[in-house]
Design a protein around this motif. Structure first.
Motif: not given
Lengths: 306, 306
Positions: B87, B90-92, B94, B273-275, B277-278
């Protein structure tokens, strides 16, 4: 047969280097406007100034999209005029996502925290699963929508009739449906042109329909926005922020209330610049077509105006 | 058979609402650690604190990737431990593109111009046609590379052996080739983990090989960078800037020279971050597997440590 090109641009040096590197066949460069010049390349205002001194002109390539100075009634039209198209959508999309990502990531807040020597690990957000509402789904809107889908957003699009964009999930139609589009939209982006129909179409009601965490972008034309309604909405925190690239008058006059409206970001009409690599490549393509006697791309109809 | 879940998280409320909305079959929630609890969910330090009070524990899902507190020698291992994976890429990506785009667009400079009431239409750039160099091409590196290709960049990747990433154009191998990778790279991004091989691998020579307009990102582990070489290189303008998300010690101690190094941006370990939703979706998937007696995803091997 050799063709003679005169470059009339604020970036003449860069364009000249780009064209020379391409070693275009049978092309010679002129350093000033003479009766030898067959082709003009550059900004439309400079093309216009050169017109009287280049009687043999056959083709002019504008490096901007807008060619208003060349459309005025008393200006000669005995040549082929082409403008820049097809290169601005990706830049517009990069612009919109610069500011969407910076907002999600609290870039400015963290920059200020660092300046104050503060460790600021407040939670960051993501565009993923959020909704982008697009006012206008032409070629520029389509690139913004394509980028939104890459970032796994839901995309709503306002259209009059075109429903062929593969990156729009949901269509809304015409002015009566804008408020519905704005409802539950996290990022509202206007790419609307200046027409009688779009004038002040983004009004108090549209802005009030947005969630309070929403951002509004205007990358189309300034006239589409009711300026005082936007200022009121930002002051009353009806939305979280606005990013404006275009204005009724540019540069924005000193003393204009936009300079000091809270949560308003000005980007000074820089969203989609004419890059040498983009416009240079377009000229090269058109030069090869022109030389072969084939129809060039993006020829302007002087009557229609685009 | 009903399973009892205890959520031990700083975001317990949000996770509880997320799981309740999913109406998971045969799941009941406990508000405190008891002998009824079958499943723990939350941050690894909180899981560890709860362990002695939940003797019937069968499975613990960490909402972080790193589970170091649960790997220490005297801590019980008589349950299935799963961590968060898949998860963060994608955040990385972004994160990296937030700062690449902000740099190309001069976001901070224009923000400051607006504060000074100045119209700042300096030319903007684009990541398109530029080169991104990736140190580490695992699952996180692959998402960064995929995003770079979306923005039409050239991608170089450093790898030991894996050359299967469809988004890497050109591979370099191991420490001896890092300097070659850095040459002509506009954006150098390290996602390297902390190992003996990667320790201080980004040194003076690597930084000197970058063009002066380059940016360096560290989103892997702080130990991969020679801190004083980076400070020197930034002071001497050997590169245009660095964006550091991770540090040898966090929070970065007051008085650390990074706070005041020119053109250094600190992002306070917020890149991925740990979202809810993820991680919530990951728990739901694993819950269904666990309940069906099937192997859960991302089980940690206590001996291997990941």
């Amino acid at each position: 047969m050799t063709l003679t090109l005169l470059i009339v641009s604020r970036q003449a040096k860069e364009y000249r280097a780009f064209f020379e590197a391409a070693r275009l066949p049978e092309l010679s460069f002129s350093d000033e406007p003479t009766s030898e010049v067959d082709i003009l390349f550059g900004e439309p205002d400079r093309i216009r100034s050169a017109l009287p001194s280049v009687p043999a002109l056959r083709w002019a390539q504008s490096n901007w999209a807008g060619v208003e100075p060349l459309l005025e009634p008393d200006v000669r039209r005995d040549y082929i005029l082409t403008n820049a198209q097809g290169v601005f959508g990706k830049l517009m999309a990069e612009f919109v996502f610069t500011y969407i990502l910076a907002y999600e990531r609290k870039l400015i807040e963290r920059f200020q925290a660092q300046s104050s020597l503060k460790w600021d690990d407040r939670r960051t957000g993501s565009p993923r699963r959020k909704t982008l509402g697009l006012l206008g789904v032409g070629s520029i809107g389509m690139e913004i929508a394509r980028t939104a889908k890459f970032f796994e957003m839901h995309v709503k699009g306002l259209t009059r009739k075109n429903e062929n964009c593969p990156y729009v999930d949901e269509y809304y139609h015409g002015k009566p449906e804008i408020t519905g589009l704005a409802t539950n939209t996290d990022y509202l982006v206007s790419v609307l042109p200046a027409t009688n129909i779009t004038r002040r179409i983004i009004d108090k009601n549209v802005l009030a329909a947005l969630p309070t965490h929403a951002l509004f972008f205007n990358v189309g034309r300034g006239s589409a926005v009711d300026e005082s309604a936007l200022i009121d909405a930002l002051r009353q925190k009806k939305l979280a922020g606005a990013i404006l690239d275009v204005f009724d008058r540019e540069p924005l006059p000193a003393g204009h209330p936009f300079w000091k409206t809270p949560n308003l970001t000005l980007t000074f009409h820089t969203a989609a610049p004419s890059l040498v690599e983009d416009i240079g490549a377009l000229f090269i393509e058109n030069y090869q077509l022109f030389r072969a006697g084939q129809p060039v791309k993006y020829q302007v109809d002087f009557e229609r105006g685009y």
